[in-house]
Write an enzyme that holds these catalytic residues in place. Sequence first.
Site, PDB file in Angstrom:
ATOM      1  N   LYS A   1       4.399   8.515   1.175  1.00  0.00           N
ATOM      2  CA  LYS A   1       2.969   9.199   0.693  1.00  0.00           C
ATOM      3  C   LYS A   1       1.913   8.542   0.715  1.00  0.00           C
ATOM      4  O   LYS A   1       2.110   7.121   0.546  1.00  0.00           O
ATOM      5  CB  LYS A   1       3.496   9.876  -0.550  1.00  0.00           C
ATOM      6  CG  LYS A   1       3.888   9.003  -1.778  1.00  0.00           C
ATOM      7  CD  LYS A   1       4.418   9.621  -3.026  1.00  0.00           C
ATOM      8  CE  LYS A   1       4.829   8.831  -3.723  1.00  0.00           C
ATOM      9  NZ  LYS A   1       5.702   9.300  -4.981  1.00  0.00           N
TER      10      LYS A   1
ATOM     11  N   ARG B   1       7.686  17.213 -14.527  1.00  0.00           N
ATOM     12  CA  ARG B   1       6.492  17.283 -13.641  1.00  0.00           C
ATOM     13  C   ARG B   1       6.562  18.089 -12.624  1.00  0.00           C
ATOM     14  O   ARG B   1       5.712  19.132 -12.404  1.00  0.00           O
ATOM     15  CB  ARG B   1       6.415  15.785 -12.940  1.00  0.00           C
ATOM     16  CG  ARG B   1       4.963  15.174 -12.356  1.00  0.00           C
ATOM     17  CD  ARG B   1       5.045  13.879 -11.972  1.00  0.00           C
ATOM     18  NE  ARG B   1       5.872  13.456 -10.853  1.00  0.00           N
ATOM     19  CZ  ARG B   1       6.121  12.430 -10.025  1.00  0.00           C
ATOM     20  NH1 ARG B   1       5.182  11.481 -10.464  1.00  0.00           N
ATOM     21  NH2 ARG B   1       7.053  12.107  -9.276  1.00  0.00           N
TER      22      ARG B   1
ATOM     23  N   TYR C   1     -23.010 -10.434 -13.431  1.00  0.00           N
ATOM     24  CA  TYR C   1     -23.873  -9.391 -14.539  1.00  0.00           C
ATOM     25  C   TYR C   1     -23.208  -9.838 -15.948  1.00  0.00           C
ATOM     26  O   TYR C   1     -22.014 -10.144 -15.943  1.00  0.00           O
ATOM     27  CB  TYR C   1     -23.308  -8.000 -14.057  1.00  0.00           C
ATOM     28  CG  TYR C   1     -23.767  -7.522 -12.815  1.00  0.00           C
ATOM     29  CD1 TYR C   1     -25.128  -7.037 -12.713  1.00  0.00           C
ATOM     30  CD2 TYR C   1     -22.979  -7.283 -11.794  1.00  0.00           C
ATOM     31  CE1 TYR C   1     -25.617  -6.483 -11.710  1.00  0.00           C
ATOM     32  CE2 TYR C   1     -23.486  -6.651 -10.651  1.00  0.00           C
ATOM     33  CZ  TYR C   1     -24.859  -6.271 -10.637  1.00  0.00           C
ATOM     34  OH  TYR C   1     -25.129  -5.545  -9.662  1.00  0.00           O
TER      35      TYR C   1
ATOM     36  N   MET D   1     -19.436  -4.795  -7.179  1.00  0.00           N
ATOM     37  CA  MET D   1     -19.061  -3.809  -6.415  1.00  0.00           C
ATOM     38  C   MET D   1     -18.458  -4.474  -4.974  1.00  0.00           C
ATOM     39  O   MET D   1     -17.361  -4.013  -4.555  1.00  0.00           O
ATOM     40  CB  MET D   1     -20.095  -2.856  -6.072  1.00  0.00           C
ATOM     41  CG  MET D   1     -19.313  -1.702  -5.143  1.00  0.00           C
ATOM     42  SD  MET D   1     -20.758  -0.441  -5.088  1.00  0.00           S
ATOM     43  CE  MET D   1     -21.302   0.007  -6.468  1.00  0.00           C
TER      44      MET D   1
HETATM   45  C1  LIG Z   1       6.846   8.304  -5.130  1.00  0.00           C
HETATM   46  C2  LIG Z   1       8.162   8.996  -5.295  1.00  0.00           C
HETATM   47  C3  LIG Z   1       9.312   8.309  -4.923  1.00  0.00           C
HETATM   48  C4  LIG Z   1       9.347   6.930  -4.933  1.00  0.00           C
HETATM   49  O1  LIG Z   1       9.270   6.155  -5.762  1.00  0.00           O
HETATM   50  P1  LIG Z   1       9.289   4.559  -5.957  1.00  0.00           P
HETATM   51  O2  LIG Z   1       9.231   4.287  -7.238  1.00  0.00           O
HETATM   52  O3  LIG Z   1       8.178   4.244  -5.081  1.00  0.00           O
HETATM   53  O4  LIG Z   1      10.649   3.855  -5.125  1.00  0.00           O
HETATM   54  C5  LIG Z   1      10.459   9.138  -5.012  1.00  0.00           C
HETATM   55  N1  LIG Z   1      10.760  10.142  -5.266  1.00  0.00           N
HETATM   56  C6  LIG Z   1       9.685  11.016  -5.696  1.00  0.00           C
HETATM   57  C7  LIG Z   1       9.942  12.340  -5.995  1.00  0.00           C
HETATM   58  C8  LIG Z   1       8.336  10.511  -5.783  1.00  0.00           C
HETATM   59  O5  LIG Z   1       7.318  11.064  -6.066  1.00  0.00           O
END
Ligand SMILES: *Cc1c(COP(=O)(O)O)cnc(C)c1O
Length: 345
Positions: free
Chosen positions: A33, A128, A242, A290
């Site tokens: 992701k 969640r 800065y 920046m």
């Molecule tokens: C992001 C995520 C993972 C991966 O988790 P890591 O801690 O990066 O290994 C697995 N399952 C779900 C539902 C996630 O959102």
Amino acid sequence: MSTATLTIDLDAIAANWRALADANTGETAAVVKADAYGLGAARVARRLARAGARSFFVAVAEEGAALREVVGPEAAIHVFSGHMPGDADMIADCGLVPMINSVDQMIRHAEALPGHAFGLQLDTGMNRLGMEPAEWQAVREIALAQAPVLIMSHLACADAPDHPMNAQQLRAFREMTEGLDIPRSLANTGGILLHPEYHFDLARPGIGLYGGAPFTEAAPVVTLDIPVIQCRDLEPGESVGYGCDFIAARPTRIATIAAGYGDGILRAMGPRTMLYAEDTPCPVAGRISMDLIAVDVTDLGHDPAHLRLLGPEQGIDHLADNAGTIGYEILTSLGGRYTRRYIGA
Ligand SMILES: *Cc1c(COP(=O)(O)O)cnc(C)c1O
């Protein structure tokens, strides 16, 4: 060229996947992701497929559609956000597996794509995503009649092995899925490392593939080299940057490098962070701007052409500690201006 170079070691990612797969008792998927945590989902997924990964997870259907082009028709692509309005065509055309999170999503999926593969996401306490125990009880029979291909939940505290939440979620997951003949998935990276009880049929590591905690044995994956634009001498009492936060206490040599918080180098990490010239650490001088960072290279004895922010000397978790955050945020903040160079493709 004054852009910094981000080098991503695909062989290290594959080795980390292999090591986690060896530690895991079930099948090992890969979470890609957010563009594979900022490192480039296409390149990363192609390399992991070559290493043997057959199952991938993304956050949203659009990521899954892009991934399908890369991993070929056979790989399983699961979508954590489930089946959202407008997703049906993408799910169908790209053969995605939505992880259904609610009764509403279950109905949407069954009506739009009857017979199309889906998984179920249960909430075991993180609050969640996923169906809570009562909701699950209510739709359980209907959902199971549609033959889900996977049932998953997610651990809230897997990076803290002693946290009582882990055992509590394990118990809840078992209670909610007992006796079902459907593959189950609970563990992220931390879950794999906790105990084999957490492994079930499929594990979903993300951060460990990319070299982050809690997989402390991980091979380092990213290197960030930033060009020096200019060097100058300061008299004692002169200031840098800065707010004049840095004031020279001695004759000082300052190197100004070509990256800043606009590239995801979080401003908060400034006071505690070093840039490396080979093995020699050189402290950040004053506030991170920046596009620029001033670095005190007095003790180095020469003017470097580049300075290194990320590498084996100083990894993502070190920078995360300096900035009061986690390695995940350091990775996903890595800037769009960097020249990305892949090794081990
Ligand atoms: C992001 C995520 C993972 C991966 O988790 P890591 O801690 O990066 O290994 C697995 N399952 C779900 C539902 C996630 O959102």
